[in-house]
Design an enzyme around this catalytic site. Structure first.
Site, mmCIF file in Angstrom:
data_model
loop_
_atom_site.group_PDB
_atom_site.id
_atom_site.type_symbol
_atom_site.label_atom_id
_atom_site.label_comp_id
_atom_site.label_asym_id
_atom_site.label_seq_id
_atom_site.Cartn_x
_atom_site.Cartn_y
_atom_site.Cartn_z
ATOM 1 N N HIS A 72 0.869 -1.199 0.000
ATOM 2 C CA HIS A 72 0.000 0.000 0.000
ATOM 3 C C HIS A 72 0.895 1.235 0.000
ATOM 4 C CE1 HIS A 72 -3.126 2.850 1.164
ATOM 5 N NE2 HIS A 72 -3.980 1.921 0.780
ATOM 6 N N ASP A 84 -7.993 -5.108 -0.384
ATOM 7 C CA ASP A 84 -8.454 -5.955 -1.495
ATOM 8 C C ASP A 84 -8.127 -7.424 -1.313
ATOM 9 O OD1 ASP A 84 -7.551 -3.162 -3.399
ATOM 10 O OD2 ASP A 84 -9.594 -3.909 -3.170
#
Ligand code: SDX
Length: 427
Positions: free
Chosen positions: A306, A363
């Site tokens: 991320h 996700d």
């Protein structure tokens, strides 16, 4: 801490003010940098650049903290519901029960989508990716709602919020119905917003449909977890497009396109495809970890890493727990879930991932829950968009109400110096 930042450049000293946020984040205000020094900054991907001051969402990537309007994501996921969180993000406060009831009923005023929108969706092949159809249909809503909203008029802004929440949900499910060759459903104003998602998606004219309350509750929580995430790629796109005073539907449509990318919201679909490939390949997670680490191999561990979280994505923790609960409640035994857990466990112990602070993100597990609900993989990012809609609306509204300037970054030119035009017979 000093109140300014000093830059020494070309033998001169320049002083720039600091901006300090609620949680003591610090920014150097370089509004006057080019005017005073003639230089600009360079920051591809804007890893070190703030685009705005915002009161909507706070996240701390080092500590794994996420808050909407000051409320922790853990509290909201456990105690709130998606429409209440949507109201909070857009209007800044948790609604009273009468405000929330009014919000839900006012959304219901706009749940009919113009019948001629069906002609537009009929123009798409059944094989079209739902995100491409959704981006187009969202932009097409402008044609049927041409009046641009006066953001300074609270009533007009409130109505535009309700209209967008209503119509986006319906057209998002139409992308699935079209792909399946099913008739397009209408919103049922006697049902809740999230329950309507399920009936819009799966109800068939051949018989009654009742959404599974376990699925509705889990979806509501997933939508909350996706609702906003400060200046991520798609939200920054919505702000950028809106900064030219393009309309709300046009700005949201651009956000849908940005979210589609596999490095962003498209990752939830890519995670499932990756897990299925590993399963098909005998479940050898070590082989795929090696591929992810191999610089010669374009393969990345989808759902990992991320830009901001250099710790666990707090949403991933909540979704992982929800995945166990939902699959258990639904009596689904999905081998892909155990592959995901094996993959996560191996990656978290692996030096390559640890040294780069690569953890599971939002996700990584969400697609496993969507699949257990019977939602096809190509629709996963559409669900991300449904969840992110209130965040996009809130950020667009804040940008316009704050009268932010049109977004227009500078560049450093590295092309040819001036040269003379040569007629074609001399080239
Ligand atoms: C979302 O911004 C948001 O808030 C987004 C989001 C939201 O709610 O809006 O949280 C939603 O988009 C989540 C992210 C979903 N994307 C993925 O899961 C795709 C896989 N992840 C990566 O592509 C990547 O981690 C990004 C795009 C998410 C972040 O990339 P960065 O911050 O630009 O980091 P980078 O590409 O510079 O990587 C740093 C290093 C590199 O290695 P070195 O060059 O240092 O040797 O980490 C490596 C990368 O190769 N790396 C990975 C990796 N992610 C980063 N290596 C293998 N697998 C990965 N997934």
């Amino acid at each position: 801490m000093s109140k300014t930042a000093i830059l020494e450049f070309d033998g001169k000293k320049y002083e720039f003010p600091l901006i300090v946020g609620t949680e003591d984040e610090v920014a150097i205000d370089i509004d006057k940098l080019r005017g005073e020094t003639g230089a600009i900054t360079m920051d591809p991907g804007y890893k070190n650049s703030g685009s705005c001051k915002s009161e909507i969402t706070f996240l701390d990537g080092e500590k794994g903290i996420l808050r909407y309007r000051g409320y922790s994501i853990e509290d909201l996921a456990e105690k709130s519901d998606f429409l209440e969180v949507s109201y909070l993000l857009v209007f800044g406060e948790l609604p009273t029960s009468s405000q929330l009831e009014k919000f839900e009923n006012d959304i219901r005023k706009y749940t009919l989508v113009h019948e001629e929108m069906k002609n537009i969706i009929d123009g798409f092949p059944k094989t079209a990716h739902p995100m491409g159809v959704l981006a187009s249909l969202t932009s097409a809503l402008t044609a049927f709602n041409p009046k641009s909203v006066n953001v300074a008029n609270d009533k007009e802004m409130y109505e535009a919020v309700c209209k967008t929440m209503a119509k986006f949900l319906v057209i998002a499910t139409w992308t699935y119905r079209k792909a399946m060759g099913y008739p397009l459903n209408y919103y049922d104003n006697t049902k809740s917003y999230v329950e309507n998602f399920m009936q819009l998606m799966f109800a068939l004219p051949t018989g009654p449909y009742k959404a599974n309350p376990v699925v509705v509750n889990a979806l509501d929580k997933l939508f909350i977890l996706h609702a906003d995430h400060e200046q991520n790629c798609s939200t920054s796109t919505v702000r950028m497009v809106g900064s030219s005073h393009a309309g709300l539907f046009a700005s949201i449509s651009a956000g849908v396109s940005a979210l589609w990318g596999p490095l962003h919201g498209g990752a939830n679909q890519a995670v499932l495809e990756m897990l299925e490939a590993i399963q098909k390949d005998g479940g050898d997670v070590e082989k795929y970890l090696a591929k992810a680490k191999d610089k010669e191999d374009p393969f990345r561990l989808m759902g990992f890493g991320h830009r901001v979280y250099k710790n666990f994505d707090p949403r991933a923790k909540i979704i992982k727990k929800a995945a166990d609960e939902v699959l258990n409640d639904l009596g689904v035994d999905d081998p892909v879930l155990s592959i995901a857990k094996k993959l996560e466990e191996a990656a978290l112990q692996d030096e390559y991932f640890k040294s780069r602070n690569l953890y599971p993100n939002v996700d990584f597990y969400s697609g496993i829950i969507y699949r257990s609900m019977g939602i096809p993989t190509e629709m996963f990012t559409v669900l991300f968009a449904i969840g992110r809609l209130p965040g996009w609306i809130a950020q667009w509204k804040e940008m316009r109400v704050n009268k932010e300037p049109i977004g227009r970054p500078r560049q450093i030119y590295t092309g040819s110096p001036l040269r003379e035009f040569k007629p074609i017979n001399e080239r």
